[in-house]
Design an enzyme around this catalytic site. Structure first.
Site, PDB file in Angstrom:
ATOM      1  N   THR A 120       0.818  -1.206   0.000  1.00  0.00           N
ATOM      2  CA  THR A 120       0.000   0.000   0.000  1.00  0.00           C
ATOM      3  C   THR A 120       0.859   1.267   0.000  1.00  0.00           C
ATOM      4  O   THR A 120       1.968   1.262   0.550  1.00  0.00           O
ATOM      5  CB  THR A 120      -0.906   0.007   1.250  1.00  0.00           C
ATOM      6  OG1 THR A 120      -1.474   1.310   1.418  1.00  0.00           O
ATOM      7  CG2 THR A 120      -0.141  -0.333   2.529  1.00  0.00           C
ATOM      8  N   ASP A 121       0.295   2.337  -0.551  1.00  0.00           N
ATOM      9  CA  ASP A 121       1.009   3.629  -0.515  1.00  0.00           C
ATOM     10  C   ASP A 121       1.114   4.178   0.909  1.00  0.00           C
ATOM     11  O   ASP A 121       1.861   5.119   1.164  1.00  0.00           O
ATOM     12  CB  ASP A 121       0.348   4.654  -1.446  1.00  0.00           C
ATOM     13  CG  ASP A 121      -1.080   5.016  -1.067  1.00  0.00           C
ATOM     14  OD1 ASP A 121      -1.633   4.444  -0.111  1.00  0.00           O
ATOM     15  OD2 ASP A 121      -1.655   5.896  -1.750  1.00  0.00           O
ATOM     16  N   GLU A 122       0.357   3.595   1.849  1.00  0.00           N
ATOM     17  CA  GLU A 122       0.401   4.100   3.229  1.00  0.00           C
ATOM     18  C   GLU A 122       1.751   3.840   3.888  1.00  0.00           C
ATOM     19  O   GLU A 122       2.077   4.463   4.900  1.00  0.00           O
ATOM     20  CB  GLU A 122      -0.719   3.481   4.066  1.00  0.00           C
ATOM     21  CG  GLU A 122      -2.084   3.846   3.551  1.00  0.00           C
ATOM     22  CD  GLU A 122      -3.186   3.799   4.597  1.00  0.00           C
ATOM     23  OE1 GLU A 122      -2.885   3.641   5.789  1.00  0.00           O
ATOM     24  OE2 GLU A 122      -4.354   3.919   4.197  1.00  0.00           O
ATOM     25  N   TYR A 145      -1.721  -0.294  11.099  1.00  0.00           N
ATOM     26  CA  TYR A 145      -1.939  -0.962   9.803  1.00  0.00           C
ATOM     27  C   TYR A 145      -0.744  -0.753   8.882  1.00  0.00           C
ATOM     28  O   TYR A 145      -0.142  -1.709   8.376  1.00  0.00           O
ATOM     29  CB  TYR A 145      -3.220  -0.436   9.133  1.00  0.00           C
ATOM     30  CG  TYR A 145      -3.290  -0.759   7.653  1.00  0.00           C
ATOM     31  CD1 TYR A 145      -3.441  -2.078   7.219  1.00  0.00           C
ATOM     32  CD2 TYR A 145      -3.187   0.241   6.680  1.00  0.00           C
ATOM     33  CE1 TYR A 145      -3.472  -2.390   5.862  1.00  0.00           C
ATOM     34  CE2 TYR A 145      -3.230  -0.058   5.328  1.00  0.00           C
ATOM     35  CZ  TYR A 145      -3.374  -1.376   4.922  1.00  0.00           C
ATOM     36  OH  TYR A 145      -3.409  -1.685   3.582  1.00  0.00           O
ATOM     37  N   LYS A 149       2.137  -3.352   7.292  1.00  0.00           N
ATOM     38  CA  LYS A 149       2.367  -3.544   5.849  1.00  0.00           C
ATOM     39  C   LYS A 149       3.822  -3.228   5.496  1.00  0.00           C
ATOM     40  O   LYS A 149       4.426  -3.916   4.666  1.00  0.00           O
ATOM     41  CB  LYS A 149       1.415  -2.655   5.030  1.00  0.00           C
ATOM     42  CG  LYS A 149      -0.066  -2.997   5.155  1.00  0.00           C
ATOM     43  CD  LYS A 149      -0.430  -4.376   4.609  1.00  0.00           C
ATOM     44  CE  LYS A 149      -0.342  -4.477   3.112  1.00  0.00           C
ATOM     45  NZ  LYS A 149      -0.846  -5.803   2.635  1.00  0.00           N
TER      46      LYS A 149
HETATM   47  P1  NAD Z   1     -10.326  -6.690   2.366  1.00  0.00           P
HETATM   48  O1  NAD Z   1     -10.307  -6.365   3.815  1.00  0.00           O
HETATM   49  O2  NAD Z   1     -11.519  -6.377   1.554  1.00  0.00           O
HETATM   50  O3  NAD Z   1     -10.029  -8.255   2.159  1.00  0.00           O
HETATM   51  C1  NAD Z   1      -9.032  -8.929   2.862  1.00  0.00           C
HETATM   52  C2  NAD Z   1      -9.269 -10.407   2.657  1.00  0.00           C
HETATM   53  O4  NAD Z   1      -8.232 -11.129   3.344  1.00  0.00           O
HETATM   54  C3  NAD Z   1     -10.601 -10.908   3.233  1.00  0.00           C
HETATM   55  O5  NAD Z   1     -11.243 -11.739   2.320  1.00  0.00           O
HETATM   56  C4  NAD Z   1     -10.189 -11.658   4.491  1.00  0.00           C
HETATM   57  O6  NAD Z   1     -11.084 -12.704   4.832  1.00  0.00           O
HETATM   58  C5  NAD Z   1      -8.824 -12.183   4.082  1.00  0.00           C
HETATM   59  N1  NAD Z   1      -7.961 -12.471   5.246  1.00  0.00           N
HETATM   60  C6  NAD Z   1      -7.727 -11.676   6.315  1.00  0.00           C
HETATM   61  N2  NAD Z   1      -6.901 -12.295   7.167  1.00  0.00           N
HETATM   62  C7  NAD Z   1      -6.583 -13.494   6.616  1.00  0.00           C
HETATM   63  C8  NAD Z   1      -5.753 -14.563   7.019  1.00  0.00           C
HETATM   64  N3  NAD Z   1      -5.079 -14.528   8.179  1.00  0.00           N
HETATM   65  N4  NAD Z   1      -5.654 -15.638   6.202  1.00  0.00           N
HETATM   66  C9  NAD Z   1      -6.347 -15.688   5.038  1.00  0.00           C
HETATM   67  N5  NAD Z   1      -7.148 -14.702   4.622  1.00  0.00           N
HETATM   68  C10 NAD Z   1      -7.263 -13.610   5.393  1.00  0.00           C
HETATM   69  O7  NAD Z   1      -9.019  -6.015   1.773  1.00  0.00           O
HETATM   70  P2  NAD Z   1      -8.746  -5.337   0.370  1.00  0.00           P
HETATM   71  O8  NAD Z   1      -9.152  -3.926   0.436  1.00  0.00           O
HETATM   72  O9  NAD Z   1      -9.230  -6.206  -0.712  1.00  0.00           O
HETATM   73  O10 NAD Z   1      -7.143  -5.355   0.384  1.00  0.00           O
HETATM   74  C11 NAD Z   1      -6.427  -6.450  -0.169  1.00  0.00           C
HETATM   75  C12 NAD Z   1      -4.943  -6.148  -0.079  1.00  0.00           C
HETATM   76  O11 NAD Z   1      -4.648  -4.945  -0.765  1.00  0.00           O
HETATM   77  C13 NAD Z   1      -4.428  -5.950   1.353  1.00  0.00           C
HETATM   78  O12 NAD Z   1      -3.158  -6.536   1.455  1.00  0.00           O
HETATM   79  C14 NAD Z   1      -4.338  -4.447   1.502  1.00  0.00           C
HETATM   80  O13 NAD Z   1      -3.350  -4.093   2.445  1.00  0.00           O
HETATM   81  C15 NAD Z   1      -3.960  -4.043   0.092  1.00  0.00           C
HETATM   82  N6  NAD Z   1      -4.375  -2.700  -0.340  1.00  0.00           N
HETATM   83  C16 NAD Z   1      -5.667  -2.286  -0.191  1.00  0.00           C
HETATM   84  C17 NAD Z   1      -6.041  -1.040  -0.685  1.00  0.00           C
HETATM   85  C18 NAD Z   1      -7.461  -0.530  -0.576  1.00  0.00           C
HETATM   86  O14 NAD Z   1      -7.716   0.625  -0.880  1.00  0.00           O
HETATM   87  N7  NAD Z   1      -8.432  -1.315  -0.172  1.00  0.00           N
HETATM   88  C19 NAD Z   1      -5.101  -0.240  -1.331  1.00  0.00           C
HETATM   89  C20 NAD Z   1      -3.782  -0.696  -1.444  1.00  0.00           C
HETATM   90  C21 NAD Z   1      -3.426  -1.935  -0.966  1.00  0.00           C
HETATM   91  O1  DAU Z   2      -4.097   4.212   0.472  1.00  0.00           O
HETATM   92  C1  DAU Z   2      -4.271   2.832   0.474  1.00  0.00           C
HETATM   93  C2  DAU Z   2      -5.131   2.434   1.646  1.00  0.00           C
HETATM   94  O2  DAU Z   2      -6.423   2.956   1.386  1.00  0.00           O
HETATM   95  C3  DAU Z   2      -5.185   0.925   1.867  1.00  0.00           C
HETATM   96  O3  DAU Z   2      -3.916   0.445   2.183  1.00  0.00           O
HETATM   97  C4  DAU Z   2      -6.160   0.584   3.006  1.00  0.00           C
HETATM   98  O4  DAU Z   2      -6.301  -0.816   3.142  1.00  0.00           O
HETATM   99  C5  DAU Z   2      -7.516   1.195   2.671  1.00  0.00           C
HETATM  100  O5  DAU Z   2      -8.393   0.991   3.764  1.00  0.00           O
HETATM  101  C6  DAU Z   2      -7.377   2.694   2.394  1.00  0.00           C
HETATM  102  O6  DAU Z   2      -6.990   3.390   3.595  1.00  0.00           O
HETATM  103  P1  DAU Z   2      -7.634   4.811   3.987  1.00  0.00           P
HETATM  104  O7  DAU Z   2      -7.429   5.020   5.437  1.00  0.00           O
HETATM  105  O8  DAU Z   2      -7.191   5.878   3.051  1.00  0.00           O
HETATM  106  O9  DAU Z   2      -9.187   4.481   3.614  1.00  0.00           O
HETATM  107  P2  DAU Z   2     -10.540   4.807   4.370  1.00  0.00           P
HETATM  108  O10 DAU Z   2     -11.627   4.427   3.434  1.00  0.00           O
HETATM  109  O11 DAU Z   2     -10.582   4.252   5.743  1.00  0.00           O
HETATM  110  O12 DAU Z   2     -10.494   6.391   4.499  1.00  0.00           O
HETATM  111  C7  DAU Z   2     -10.314   7.216   3.368  1.00  0.00           C
HETATM  112  C8  DAU Z   2     -10.292   8.656   3.848  1.00  0.00           C
HETATM  113  O13 DAU Z   2     -11.596   8.995   4.365  1.00  0.00           O
HETATM  114  C9  DAU Z   2      -9.318   8.910   4.978  1.00  0.00           C
HETATM  115  O14 DAU Z   2      -8.766  10.219   4.834  1.00  0.00           O
HETATM  116  C10 DAU Z   2     -10.180   8.856   6.224  1.00  0.00           C
HETATM  117  C11 DAU Z   2     -11.522   9.408   5.726  1.00  0.00           C
HETATM  118  N1  DAU Z   2     -12.695   8.865   6.426  1.00  0.00           N
HETATM  119  C12 DAU Z   2     -12.830   7.517   6.515  1.00  0.00           C
HETATM  120  C13 DAU Z   2     -13.913   6.958   7.160  1.00  0.00           C
HETATM  121  C14 DAU Z   2     -14.064   5.453   7.257  1.00  0.00           C
HETATM  122  C15 DAU Z   2     -13.640   9.724   6.961  1.00  0.00           C
HETATM  123  O15 DAU Z   2     -13.517  10.959   6.867  1.00  0.00           O
HETATM  124  N2  DAU Z   2     -14.717   9.171   7.603  1.00  0.00           N
HETATM  125  C16 DAU Z   2     -14.887   7.827   7.731  1.00  0.00           C
HETATM  126  O16 DAU Z   2     -15.892   7.402   8.345  1.00  0.00           O
END
Ligand code: NAD
Ligand code: DAU
Length: 336
Positions: A120-122, A145, A149
């Site tokens: 992730t970019d985080e 988190y 990562k």
């Molecule tokens: P998500 O939370 O929707 O899905 C995560 C999945 O992993 C779920 O199906 C969960 O059941 C499974 N899981 C969790 N713990 C597990 C374990 N111990 N063993 C097997 N399975 C397990 O997440 P997502 O948003 O699809 O993110 C997927 C990946 O991409 C993650 O690694 C996350 O860090 C990364 N990522 C997410 C975002 C985003 O914006 N959502 C952006 C950049 C990177």
């Molecule tokens: O940037 C990549 C990341 O993006 C991934 O690695 C994470 O898994 C994914 O959850 C996401 O993280 P963020 O923290 O950016 O996403 P989130 O949807 O939680 O929040 C997006 C923005 O919105 C952030 O600035 C916080 C704000 N927010 C979020 C929630 C849930 C609010 O203002 N109110 C809210 O209730």
């Protein structure tokens, strides 16, 4: 890639990636997923792939699954992924994201597999205006988190350097699109707006995110798997950011809902102000994002408006309602 194991394939991005693999003709695809609160079998509805329910921390199970399904490549999406959950309950993030990734790396080493990590970019931390994160930048994670990562990114690189494991890593920005769990801001706010509930914006709402359509993230990952250099890391994103208030403007316009739903509430602890990635390295492989952040948010919001059968059961579940009350009740009453 003759046999691909997608860990976390019942989650948001993993499920979209499995669909892309099948569309692109990869026929030997298996999923391993623990089905945590965020994993849903419905995310793979209509998709015919074997799904093993299990934990990436279970080395014996992983070894067995890889052998049984003829796996030569692991793509690791499995993770705990929500920043707010990591602030409330951090230990599971170390367990899954660090130890779980380590177990996968050991299995890949033992069986001689290619390993791709979804990061992730985080991990770069909060980025000042005018700057863009490069893959070579020092990691400065600021939440439990993102720290977990970053730790797993370091483990992946160490396995490349020390053991010569065939690794690649992608660092994606904030994804939106079909099948995202409702805790994340866009599906949460879209479904709140559809239900006529307030939209709890953390702080001033001027935090910036590179909202990227999940289809762009998935094609970026596949590009790296097919053409990326072994041992390398690639950022994936739209390559431009908008503020959360701008994201909200698109969301409310798409749903034709009023701005009066916006409610500024107590901020997230340690809230990163801005993420911004350079995607030049991935573009040099011939990939390009198809969606701007605004178009990505509009498309995602429309999907939730068109699929109430997907999200209504989640909203009505006691576990989601308990989470919502824990996370938002005091905030919406003006207490933090
Ligand atoms: P998500 O939370 O929707 O899905 C995560 C999945 O992993 C779920 O199906 C969960 O059941 C499974 N899981 C969790 N713990 C597990 C374990 N111990 N063993 C097997 N399975 C397990 O997440 P997502 O948003 O699809 O993110 C997927 C990946 O991409 C993650 O690694 C996350 O860090 C990364 N990522 C997410 C975002 C985003 O914006 N959502 C952006 C950049 C990177
Ligand atoms: O940037 C990549 C990341 O993006 C991934 O690695 C994470 O898994 C994914 O959850 C996401 O993280 P963020 O923290 O950016 O996403 P989130 O949807 O939680 O929040 C997006 C923005 O919105 C952030 O600035 C916080 C704000 N927010 C979020 C929630 C849930 C609010 O203002 N109110 C809210 O209730």
């Amino acid at each position: 890639m003759k046999g691909i194991l997608v860990t976390g394939g019942c989650g948001f991005i993993g499920a979209n990636f499995v669909r892309l693999l099948l569309e692109r003709g990869y026929s030997n695809v298996a999923v391993l997923d623990k089905l945590t609160y965020a994993g849903r079998l419905e995310n793979l509805s209509g998709v015919e792939v074997p799904v093993v329910i299990g934990d990436i921390g279970n080395l014996e199970l992983l070894r067995y699954v890889c052998r049984a399904h003829g796996i030569d490549t692991i793509v690791n999406f499995a993770a705990e992924t929500h920043v707010d959950q990591s602030i409330a309950s951090p230990f599971i993030f170390t367990e899954t994201n660090v130890r779980g990734t380590h177990v996968l790396l050991e299995v890949a080493r033992e069986l001689g597999l290619r390993f791709h990590q979804i990061s992730t970019d985080e991990v770069y931390g909060t980025i000042p205006l005018g700057q863009h994160s490069l893959e070579s930048d020092v990691l400065q994670p600021r939440s439990p988190y993102s720290a977990s990562k970053a730790a797993s990114d370091h483990l992946v690189q160490s396995y490349f350097v020390t053991y010569g494991l065939q690794t690649t890593t992608t660092r994606g920005s904030n994804n939106v699109g079909p099948y995202q769990f409702l805790e994340k801001v866009v599906p949460l706010f879209a479904t709140n707006a559809l239900l006529g509930l307030p939209l709890p914006v953390y702080g001033d709402g001027l935090q910036m995110r590179d909202y990227t359509h999940v289809s762009d993230h998935c094609t970026g990952i596949l590009t790296v798997l097919e053409r990326g250099a072994i041992g390398e890391i690639y950022n994936v994103g739209a390559g431009q950011e908008i503020t959360n208030l701008e994201m909200l403007e698109v969301l409310l316009q798409t749903l034709e809902k009023p701005c009066s739903l916006i409610r500024h509430v107590a901020d997230r602890a340690g809230h990163d102000r801005r993420y911004s990635v350079s995607v030049a390295k991935l573009e040099a492989l011939g990939w390009k994002a198809q969606f701007s952040p605004r178009d990505a948010v509009a498309a995602a919001v429309k999907w939730y408006a068109d699929h109430p059968d997907y999200w209504q059961p989640v909203r009505e579940s006691s576990s989601f309602q308990a989470y919502y009350a824990r996370q938002y009740a005091a905030r919406l009453e003006g207490k933090s």
